[in-house]
Motif scaffolding. Structure first.
Motif, mmCIF file in Angstrom:
data_model
loop_
_atom_site.group_PDB
_atom_site.id
_atom_site.type_symbol
_atom_site.label_atom_id
_atom_site.label_comp_id
_atom_site.label_asym_id
_atom_site.label_seq_id
_atom_site.Cartn_x
_atom_site.Cartn_y
_atom_site.Cartn_z
ATOM 1 N N TYR A 49 92.262 11.932 37.035
ATOM 2 C CA TYR A 49 91.873 10.557 36.729
ATOM 3 C C TYR A 49 92.021 9.677 37.964
ATOM 4 C CZ TYR A 49 92.116 12.281 31.991
ATOM 5 O OH TYR A 49 91.906 13.003 30.847
ATOM 6 N N MET A 50 91.005 8.821 38.224
ATOM 7 C CA MET A 50 90.989 7.990 39.430
ATOM 8 C C MET A 50 90.537 6.567 39.114
ATOM 9 S SD MET A 50 89.155 10.767 41.896
ATOM 10 C CE MET A 50 88.103 11.356 40.575
ATOM 11 N N ASN A 51 90.864 5.643 40.026
ATOM 12 C CA ASN A 51 90.372 4.270 39.914
ATOM 13 C C ASN A 51 89.116 4.127 40.768
ATOM 14 O OD1 ASN A 51 91.278 4.010 42.576
ATOM 15 N ND2 ASN A 51 93.058 2.773 42.035
ATOM 16 N N ASP A 52 88.574 2.904 40.876
ATOM 17 C CA ASP A 52 87.348 2.678 41.638
ATOM 18 C C ASP A 52 87.481 3.021 43.118
ATOM 19 O OD1 ASP A 52 85.800 1.887 39.474
ATOM 20 O OD2 ASP A 52 86.353 -0.227 39.689
ATOM 21 N N SER A 53 88.699 2.986 43.646
ATOM 22 C CA SER A 53 88.941 3.308 45.059
ATOM 23 C C SER A 53 89.126 4.802 45.296
ATOM 24 C CB SER A 53 90.176 2.568 45.563
ATOM 25 O OG SER A 53 89.984 1.180 45.454
ATOM 26 N N GLY A 54 89.161 5.582 44.224
ATOM 27 C CA GLY A 54 89.359 7.023 44.366
ATOM 28 C C GLY A 54 90.813 7.447 44.377
ATOM 29 N N ASP A 55 91.725 6.502 44.119
ATOM 30 C CA ASP A 55 93.151 6.824 44.041
ATOM 31 C C ASP A 55 93.437 7.486 42.699
ATOM 32 O OD1 ASP A 55 93.640 5.437 46.504
ATOM 33 O OD2 ASP A 55 93.636 3.558 45.368
ATOM 34 N N VAL A 56 94.306 8.483 42.694
ATOM 35 C CA VAL A 56 94.711 9.144 41.451
ATOM 36 C C VAL A 56 95.609 8.186 40.682
ATOM 37 C CG1 VAL A 56 95.923 11.120 40.456
ATOM 38 C CG2 VAL A 56 94.495 11.433 42.478
ATOM 39 N N VAL A 57 95.223 7.929 39.431
ATOM 40 C CA VAL A 57 95.945 6.960 38.601
ATOM 41 C C VAL A 57 96.152 7.519 37.200
ATOM 42 C CG1 VAL A 57 95.085 4.951 39.870
ATOM 43 C CG2 VAL A 57 93.823 5.776 37.872
ATOM 44 N N ASP A 58 96.906 6.797 36.413
ATOM 45 C CA ASP A 58 97.145 7.134 35.015
ATOM 46 C C ASP A 58 95.831 7.086 34.236
ATOM 47 O OD1 ASP A 58 97.944 6.052 32.095
ATOM 48 O OD2 ASP A 58 99.542 7.275 32.952
ATOM 49 N N GLU A 59 95.674 7.977 33.284
ATOM 50 C CA GLU A 59 94.465 8.048 32.465
ATOM 51 C C GLU A 59 94.133 6.707 31.806
ATOM 52 O OE1 GLU A 59 92.818 10.470 28.529
ATOM 53 O OE2 GLU A 59 94.865 10.795 29.217
ATOM 54 N N SER A 60 95.131 5.951 31.414
ATOM 55 C CA SER A 60 94.910 4.698 30.682
ATOM 56 C C SER A 60 94.220 3.619 31.513
ATOM 57 C CB SER A 60 96.233 4.167 30.139
ATOM 58 O OG SER A 60 97.096 3.810 31.206
ATOM 59 N N VAL A 61 94.268 3.707 32.843
ATOM 60 C CA VAL A 61 93.632 2.709 33.709
ATOM 61 C C VAL A 61 92.512 3.296 34.571
ATOM 62 C CG1 VAL A 61 95.649 1.206 33.769
ATOM 63 C CG2 VAL A 61 95.383 2.987 35.506
ATOM 64 N N ALA A 62 92.186 4.558 34.351
ATOM 65 C CA ALA A 62 91.181 5.238 35.163
ATOM 66 C C ALA A 62 89.773 4.733 34.857
ATOM 67 C CB ALA A 62 91.251 6.733 34.922
ATOM 68 N N THR A 63 88.936 4.737 35.887
ATOM 69 C CA THR A 63 87.521 4.385 35.740
ATOM 70 C C THR A 63 86.613 5.562 36.077
ATOM 71 O OG1 THR A 63 87.484 3.536 38.002
ATOM 72 C CG2 THR A 63 87.912 1.947 36.232
ATOM 73 N N LYS A 64 87.170 6.591 36.724
ATOM 74 C CA LYS A 64 86.424 7.785 37.115
ATOM 75 C C LYS A 64 87.281 9.014 36.834
ATOM 76 C CE LYS A 64 84.972 5.571 41.394
ATOM 77 N NZ LYS A 64 84.772 5.777 42.812
ATOM 78 N N CYS A 65 86.620 10.172 36.857
ATOM 79 C CA CYS A 65 87.387 11.410 36.754
ATOM 80 C C CYS A 65 86.650 12.528 37.481
ATOM 81 C CB CYS A 65 87.629 11.801 35.296
ATOM 82 S SG CYS A 65 86.143 12.297 34.405
ATOM 83 N N ALA A 66 87.391 13.545 37.858
ATOM 84 C CA ALA A 66 86.830 14.773 38.408
ATOM 85 C C ALA A 66 87.297 15.896 37.502
ATOM 86 C CB ALA A 66 87.321 15.001 39.831
ATOM 87 N N ILE A 67 86.361 16.712 37.069
ATOM 88 C CA ILE A 67 86.683 17.877 36.244
ATOM 89 C C ILE A 67 86.500 19.094 37.126
ATOM 90 C CG2 ILE A 67 86.115 19.193 34.172
ATOM 91 C CD1 ILE A 67 84.892 16.524 33.086
ATOM 92 N N ARG A 68 87.577 19.838 37.312
ATOM 93 C CA ARG A 68 87.574 20.995 38.205
ATOM 94 C C ARG A 68 87.761 22.269 37.404
ATOM 95 N NH1 ARG A 68 91.536 17.944 42.397
ATOM 96 N NH2 ARG A 68 89.929 16.613 43.301
ATOM 97 N N GLU A 69 86.807 23.169 37.513
ATOM 98 C CA GLU A 69 86.906 24.472 36.872
ATOM 99 C C GLU A 69 87.449 25.451 37.905
ATOM 100 O OE1 GLU A 69 83.422 25.684 34.613
ATOM 101 O OE2 GLU A 69 82.722 23.607 34.646
ATOM 102 N N CYS A 70 88.510 26.177 37.537
ATOM 103 C CA CYS A 70 89.199 27.036 38.489
ATOM 104 C C CYS A 70 89.352 28.456 37.967
ATOM 105 C CB CYS A 70 90.590 26.474 38.772
ATOM 106 S SG CYS A 70 90.580 24.805 39.440
ATOM 107 N N ALA A 71 89.419 29.406 38.913
ATOM 108 C CA ALA A 71 89.735 30.793 38.590
ATOM 109 C C ALA A 71 91.243 30.902 38.404
ATOM 110 C CB ALA A 71 89.268 31.713 39.711
#
Length: 58
Positions: free
Chosen positions: A22-44
């Protein structure tokens, strides 16, 4: 609330697990409750990245 959420299930692109970061508008990792963006990573199982998808949260 978490900044990273791990899902231990098979992924659509053949991964063993996925993580949502979970990230904010600046791309900083933040708490889910204040996030505006996300990256979903699929891993082996060894942690190597298979696919990464970015999204906007409403």
């Amino acid at each position: 609330m978490p900044t990273v959420q791990r899902i231990d299930e098979a992924t659509p692109n053949g991964g063993d697990y996925s993580e949502i970061v979970y990230m904010n508008d600046s791309g900083d990792v933040v708490d889910e409750s204040v996030a505006t963006k996300c990256a979903i990573r699929e891993c082996a199982a060894d942690g190597s990245l298979i696919c990464e998808t970015f999204g906007m949260l409403s």
